[in-house]
Design a protein around this motif. Structure first.
Motif, PDB file in Angstrom:
ATOM      1  N   TYR A 114     -51.341 -74.527  51.309  1.00  0.00           N
ATOM      2  CA  TYR A 114     -52.281 -73.959  50.343  1.00  0.00           C
ATOM      3  C   TYR A 114     -52.358 -74.790  49.068  1.00  0.00           C
ATOM      4  O   TYR A 114     -53.442 -74.987  48.497  1.00  0.00           O
ATOM      5  N   LEU A 115     -51.231 -75.290  48.574  1.00  0.00           N
ATOM      6  CA  LEU A 115     -51.244 -76.097  47.359  1.00  0.00           C
ATOM      7  C   LEU A 115     -51.975 -77.413  47.581  1.00  0.00           C
ATOM      8  O   LEU A 115     -52.663 -77.917  46.681  1.00  0.00           O
ATOM      9  N   ILE A 116     -51.850 -77.980  48.771  1.00  0.00           N
ATOM     10  CA  ILE A 116     -52.611 -79.181  49.093  1.00  0.00           C
ATOM     11  C   ILE A 116     -54.107 -78.864  49.035  1.00  0.00           C
ATOM     12  O   ILE A 116     -54.907 -79.635  48.482  1.00  0.00           O
ATOM     13  N   SER A 117     -54.495 -77.727  49.589  1.00  0.00           N
ATOM     14  CA  SER A 117     -55.908 -77.322  49.567  1.00  0.00           C
ATOM     15  C   SER A 117     -56.406 -77.118  48.135  1.00  0.00           C
ATOM     16  O   SER A 117     -57.531 -77.511  47.793  1.00  0.00           O
ATOM     17  N   LEU A 118     -55.580 -76.504  47.295  1.00  0.00           N
ATOM     18  CA  LEU A 118     -55.963 -76.281  45.904  1.00  0.00           C
ATOM     19  C   LEU A 118     -56.124 -77.605  45.161  1.00  0.00           C
ATOM     20  O   LEU A 118     -57.055 -77.773  44.362  1.00  0.00           O
ATOM     21  N   ALA A 119     -55.218 -78.551  45.428  1.00  0.00           N
ATOM     22  CA  ALA A 119     -55.308 -79.850  44.779  1.00  0.00           C
ATOM     23  C   ALA A 119     -56.577 -80.588  45.205  1.00  0.00           C
ATOM     24  O   ALA A 119     -57.204 -81.291  44.397  1.00  0.00           O
ATOM     25  N   VAL A 120     -56.977 -80.424  46.464  1.00  0.00           N
ATOM     26  CA  VAL A 120     -58.227 -81.021  46.940  1.00  0.00           C
ATOM     27  C   VAL A 120     -59.419 -80.407  46.215  1.00  0.00           C
ATOM     28  O   VAL A 120     -60.366 -81.112  45.819  1.00  0.00           O
ATOM     29  N   LEU A 121     -59.387 -79.089  45.997  1.00  0.00           N
ATOM     30  CA  LEU A 121     -60.474 -78.425  45.270  1.00  0.00           C
ATOM     31  C   LEU A 121     -60.593 -78.961  43.850  1.00  0.00           C
ATOM     32  O   LEU A 121     -61.704 -79.147  43.342  1.00  0.00           O
ATOM     33  N   VAL A 122     -59.459 -79.182  43.193  1.00  0.00           N
ATOM     34  CA  VAL A 122     -59.487 -79.734  41.841  1.00  0.00           C
ATOM     35  C   VAL A 122     -60.226 -81.065  41.837  1.00  0.00           C
ATOM     36  O   VAL A 122     -61.102 -81.306  41.001  1.00  0.00           O
ATOM     37  N   ASN A 123     -59.876 -81.945  42.778  1.00  0.00           N
ATOM     38  CA  ASN A 123     -60.517 -83.256  42.851  1.00  0.00           C
ATOM     39  C   ASN A 123     -62.014 -83.137  43.121  1.00  0.00           C
ATOM     40  O   ASN A 123     -62.817 -83.927  42.609  1.00  0.00           O
ATOM     41  N   SER A 124     -62.398 -82.162  43.955  1.00  0.00           N
ATOM     42  CA  SER A 124     -63.800 -81.995  44.333  1.00  0.00           C
ATOM     43  C   SER A 124     -64.642 -81.394  43.210  1.00  0.00           C
ATOM     44  O   SER A 124     -65.786 -81.810  42.981  1.00  0.00           O
ATOM     45  N   TYR A 125     -64.072 -80.425  42.499  1.00  0.00           N
ATOM     46  CA  TYR A 125     -64.835 -79.703  41.481  1.00  0.00           C
ATOM     47  C   TYR A 125     -64.855 -80.401  40.126  1.00  0.00           C
ATOM     48  O   TYR A 125     -65.818 -80.269  39.363  1.00  0.00           O
ATOM     49  N   LEU A 126     -63.799 -81.133  39.806  1.00  0.00           N
ATOM     50  CA  LEU A 126     -63.664 -81.738  38.478  1.00  0.00           C
ATOM     51  C   LEU A 126     -64.883 -82.552  38.037  1.00  0.00           C
ATOM     52  O   LEU A 126     -65.347 -82.404  36.899  1.00  0.00           O
ATOM     53  N   PRO A 127     -65.449 -83.403  38.900  1.00  0.00           N
ATOM     54  CA  PRO A 127     -66.586 -84.221  38.451  1.00  0.00           C
ATOM     55  C   PRO A 127     -67.866 -83.430  38.197  1.00  0.00           C
ATOM     56  O   PRO A 127     -68.812 -83.970  37.615  1.00  0.00           O
ATOM     57  N   GLU A 128     -67.916 -82.176  38.632  1.00  0.00           N
ATOM     58  CA  GLU A 128     -69.159 -81.420  38.567  1.00  0.00           C
ATOM     59  C   GLU A 128     -69.264 -80.519  37.343  1.00  0.00           C
ATOM     60  O   GLU A 128     -70.224 -79.758  37.217  1.00  0.00           O
ATOM     61  N   TYR A 129     -68.317 -80.636  36.433  1.00  0.00           N
ATOM     62  CA  TYR A 129     -68.328 -79.845  35.202  1.00  0.00           C
ATOM     63  C   TYR A 129     -68.021 -80.750  34.015  1.00  0.00           C
ATOM     64  O   TYR A 129     -67.367 -81.788  34.168  1.00  0.00           O
ATOM     65  N   PRO A 130     -68.470 -80.346  32.817  1.00  0.00           N
ATOM     66  CA  PRO A 130     -68.041 -81.071  31.622  1.00  0.00           C
ATOM     67  C   PRO A 130     -66.517 -81.039  31.529  1.00  0.00           C
ATOM     68  O   PRO A 130     -65.889 -80.055  31.922  1.00  0.00           O
ATOM     69  N   PHE A 131     -65.931 -82.100  31.030  1.00  0.00           N
ATOM     70  CA  PHE A 131     -64.480 -82.234  31.009  1.00  0.00           C
ATOM     71  C   PHE A 131     -63.843 -81.209  30.072  1.00  0.00           C
ATOM     72  O   PHE A 131     -64.249 -81.058  28.920  1.00  0.00           O
ATOM     73  N   SER A 132     -62.831 -80.487  30.588  1.00  0.00           N
ATOM     74  CA  SER A 132     -62.078 -79.503  29.816  1.00  0.00           C
ATOM     75  C   SER A 132     -60.624 -79.974  29.748  1.00  0.00           C
ATOM     76  O   SER A 132     -59.815 -79.635  30.612  1.00  0.00           O
ATOM     77  N   PRO A 133     -60.262 -80.754  28.749  1.00  0.00           N
ATOM     78  CA  PRO A 133     -58.939 -81.395  28.747  1.00  0.00           C
ATOM     79  C   PRO A 133     -57.764 -80.441  28.735  1.00  0.00           C
ATOM     80  O   PRO A 133     -56.822 -80.607  29.520  1.00  0.00           O
ATOM     81  N   ARG A 134     -57.793 -79.451  27.866  1.00  0.00           N
ATOM     82  CA  ARG A 134     -56.627 -78.567  27.747  1.00  0.00           C
ATOM     83  C   ARG A 134     -56.335 -77.866  29.069  1.00  0.00           C
ATOM     84  O   ARG A 134     -55.216 -77.897  29.578  1.00  0.00           O
ATOM     85  N   ALA A 135     -57.346 -77.210  29.615  1.00  0.00           N
ATOM     86  CA  ALA A 135     -57.158 -76.461  30.856  1.00  0.00           C
ATOM     87  C   ALA A 135     -56.833 -77.393  32.016  1.00  0.00           C
ATOM     88  O   ALA A 135     -55.945 -77.105  32.831  1.00  0.00           O
ATOM     89  N   THR A 136     -57.524 -78.521  32.089  1.00  0.00           N
ATOM     90  CA  THR A 136     -57.326 -79.450  33.198  1.00  0.00           C
ATOM     91  C   THR A 136     -55.914 -80.001  33.224  1.00  0.00           C
ATOM     92  O   THR A 136     -55.235 -79.982  34.264  1.00  0.00           O
ATOM     93  N   PHE A 137     -55.439 -80.496  32.090  1.00  0.00           N
ATOM     94  CA  PHE A 137     -54.115 -81.109  32.059  1.00  0.00           C
ATOM     95  C   PHE A 137     -52.999 -80.082  32.232  1.00  0.00           C
ATOM     96  O   PHE A 137     -51.943 -80.401  32.784  1.00  0.00           O
ATOM     97  N   ARG A 138     -53.237 -78.860  31.792  1.00  0.00           N
ATOM     98  CA  ARG A 138     -52.240 -77.821  32.022  1.00  0.00           C
ATOM     99  C   ARG A 138     -52.083 -77.555  33.517  1.00  0.00           C
ATOM    100  O   ARG A 138     -50.964 -77.499  34.038  1.00  0.00           O
ATOM    101  N   LEU A 139     -53.211 -77.410  34.216  1.00  0.00           N
ATOM    102  CA  LEU A 139     -53.159 -77.166  35.655  1.00  0.00           C
ATOM    103  C   LEU A 139     -52.531 -78.348  36.390  1.00  0.00           C
ATOM    104  O   LEU A 139     -51.704 -78.164  37.291  1.00  0.00           O
ATOM    105  N   LEU A 140     -52.894 -79.565  36.003  1.00  0.00           N
ATOM    106  CA  LEU A 140     -52.362 -80.745  36.695  1.00  0.00           C
ATOM    107  C   LEU A 140     -50.864 -80.910  36.440  1.00  0.00           C
ATOM    108  O   LEU A 140     -50.129 -81.358  37.326  1.00  0.00           O
ATOM    109  N   ARG A 141     -50.404 -80.552  35.268  1.00  0.00           N
ATOM    110  CA  ARG A 141     -48.962 -80.596  35.019  1.00  0.00           C
ATOM    111  C   ARG A 141     -48.236 -79.569  35.888  1.00  0.00           C
ATOM    112  O   ARG A 141     -47.144 -79.835  36.398  1.00  0.00           O
ATOM    113  N   LYS A 142     -48.844 -78.425  36.031  1.00  0.00           N
ATOM    114  CA  LYS A 142     -48.228 -77.396  36.866  1.00  0.00           C
ATOM    115  C   LYS A 142     -48.174 -77.858  38.322  1.00  0.00           C
ATOM    116  O   LYS A 142     -47.144 -77.706  38.990  1.00  0.00           O
TER     117      LYS A 142
END
Length: 271
Positions: A114-142
């Protein structure tokens, strides 16, 4: 029937999580909740509850993402009333909730795929929204902390085995390791490209840092870094995306990616 070691209610999907005990095993106390002490029993009602919750939430996330770009949905659908995502920060909030549930479950057989699937979703969705640094980096650190823990099979703070790793540390297969490394490296590229879309370096993309209600909490997460508040903060964070995971897998896998398809980061396996 719940065992004597199980937290009340199974230890997950609760309105609030109990305060971590001083000796509880966590990877990053400021990011991750306290996990169960034992994995969920295969085929148990608790495992089924967790699986159903994750699958239903993933379906809702995919639908909300799709509704951002299309309104062609059946009005009779139970999820038809859900609006589309307006920012990546909203996506992160839902994904982060699933990461927490998976971590609390203490069950590698659920966590890894499931975590692999979630990480794939992050990669897929990230380019389709304006960049949100705080939220993005918090999730990626987790995600970096969780993957590192699962790859080593132990708590980063105490060195004790994680639930499900007591008798064997190599629970993550070689194929899964190659996939995780590919996903992590692809995410670094995606983050850099997302940063380049921000007109003024240092700004928060779709987030106004002066109005971000989570700013204090987010700064606390980065409090150990000397560059907090410094120019180029987010660029330095981008360079540290999946830092521990990539470093850990780099030594073990070497050039293992050479025999795998470049599309592995999108969810495909080795050729």
């Amino acid at each position: 029937m719940a065992s004597a070691t199980d937290p009340p209610g199974g230890g997950f999907i609760q309105p609030s999580l109990p305060s971590p005990a001083p000796t509880a095993s966590t990877v990053t106390p400021s990011l991750l909740p306290t996990p169960r002490t034992h994995p969920l029993r295969p085929g148990s009602m608790k495992e089924t509850t967790v699986i159903n919750h994750i699958d239903q939430t993933l379906l809702a996330i995919n639908r909300r993402h799709a509704k951002k770009f299309s309104s062609a949905f059946d009005d009779q659908s139970p999820s038809a009333s859900e609006r589309g995502y307006e920012s990546f920060k909203e996506v992160v909030k839902d994904l982060e909730g699933l990461v927490d549930v998976l971590w609390v479950s203490g069950t590698p057989s659920l966590q890894i795929p499931y975590l692999i699937s979630l990480a794939v979703l992050v990669n897929s969705y990230l380019p389709e929204y304006p960049f949100s640094p705080r939220a993005t980096f918090r999730l990626l650190r987790k995600l970096d902390s969780v993957f590192t823990a699962l790859l080593t099979g132990e708590d980063a703070e105490t060195g004790l085995p994680l639930p499900g790793f007591e008798h064997r540390r190599q629970v993550v297969s070689m194929t899964e390791k190659v996939r995780i490394k590919s996903i992590a490296e692809s995410c670094r590229v995606a983050v850099v490209e997302a940063r380049e879309q921000v007109d003024e370096p240092g700004e928060g993309g779709d987030e106004d840092s002066s109005e971000d209600e989570d700013e204090d909490d987010e700064d606390e997460v980065f409090a150990s870094d000397e560059y907090v508040g410094a120019p180029g903060r987010w660029e330095m964070e981008a360079a540290r995306v999946y830092e521990k995971t990539i470093q850990l897998l780099g030594d073990e896998l070497g050039k293992a990616g050479d025999f795998c398809d470049d599309n592995m980061a999108t969810g495909e396996g080795c050729s």
